[in-house]
Enzyme design. Structure first.
Site, mmCIF file in Angstrom:
data_model
loop_
_atom_site.group_PDB
_atom_site.id
_atom_site.type_symbol
_atom_site.label_atom_id
_atom_site.label_comp_id
_atom_site.label_asym_id
_atom_site.label_seq_id
_atom_site.Cartn_x
_atom_site.Cartn_y
_atom_site.Cartn_z
ATOM 1 C CG ASP A 41 23.882 35.392 -1.626
ATOM 2 O OD1 ASP A 41 24.662 34.461 -1.366
ATOM 3 O OD2 ASP A 41 22.870 35.645 -0.935
ATOM 4 C CB SER A 124 25.517 47.179 0.215
ATOM 5 O OG SER A 124 25.272 46.327 1.312
ATOM 6 C CE1 TYR A 128 19.869 43.054 0.005
ATOM 7 C CE2 TYR A 128 21.711 43.298 1.500
ATOM 8 C CZ TYR A 128 20.638 42.574 1.038
ATOM 9 O OH TYR A 128 20.320 41.373 1.619
#
Length: 182
Positions: A41, A124, A128
């Site tokens: 990100d 993810s 995550y």
């Protein structure tokens, strides 16, 4: 590393920096704010420039399991698809379905925007904490299923951050389609 032909689409596994790929869209492993973060990100936001953040502010976030599309700005990719993957909580809180939804929604957005090529990170699997082997299986199987309704999509790249991640994706991809001659 590995490539398979699924109908009219070529699926590939590579180890590379997703921000350098010249494709119609790169998928961003985003958080619900869509305002940048760490890992993929942060790298995508840095490479795309401040215009990406400005456009993301107009989207008012995104739910886990969903995805939204923006322009690519300074990236070689024309678009960024921001997919919000689930945080791993042991697998009992719908994490598999939410992760599958990220891949399906990204392919749907490619189809509706007439985008032929897309690159996915291992959504993810970083901070995550989604188990990488489980995530690779969900990524490949969901993408293969979604391609049936997305004839515009002719190239899918699973752009992995490590050789281990790429190996997991390649092993799963070997179960689908025909090997591509390179």
């Amino acid at each position: 590393m590995a490539a398979r032909q699924i109908g009219t689409a070529r699926l590939e596994v590579i180890v590379a920096d997703i921000t350098t790929l010249r494709v119609d869209a790169v998928v961003n492993a985003a958080n619900t704010s869509l305002l940048g973060g760490g890992g993929v990100d942060g790298a995508i936001h840095r490479a795309a420039g401040p215009e990406l953040l400005a456009e993301c502010r107009t989207l008012h976030g995104c739910a886990t399991g969903d995805a939204k599309i923006t322009r690519g700005y300074r990236l070689p990719a024309r678009h960024v698809i921001h997919a919000v993957g689930p945080v791993w909580h042991g697998g009992s809180q719908g994490e598999d379905a939410a992760l599958a939804s990220c891949y399906a929604r990204a392919i749907e957005l490619c189809q509706s925007h007439h985008l032929a090529s897309v690159a996915f990170p291992a959504i993810s699997t970083g901070i995550y904490r989604f188990p990488a082997d489980r995530a690779a299986r969900i990524a490949a199987s969901t993408t293969v299923d979604a391609l049936a309704a997305a004839p515009a999509v002719t190239r899918v790249i699973f752009c992995c951050f490590s050789n281990d991640s790429a190996r997991l994706h390649a092993e799963v991809l070997d179960e689908f389609g025909n090997p591509c001659a390179d």
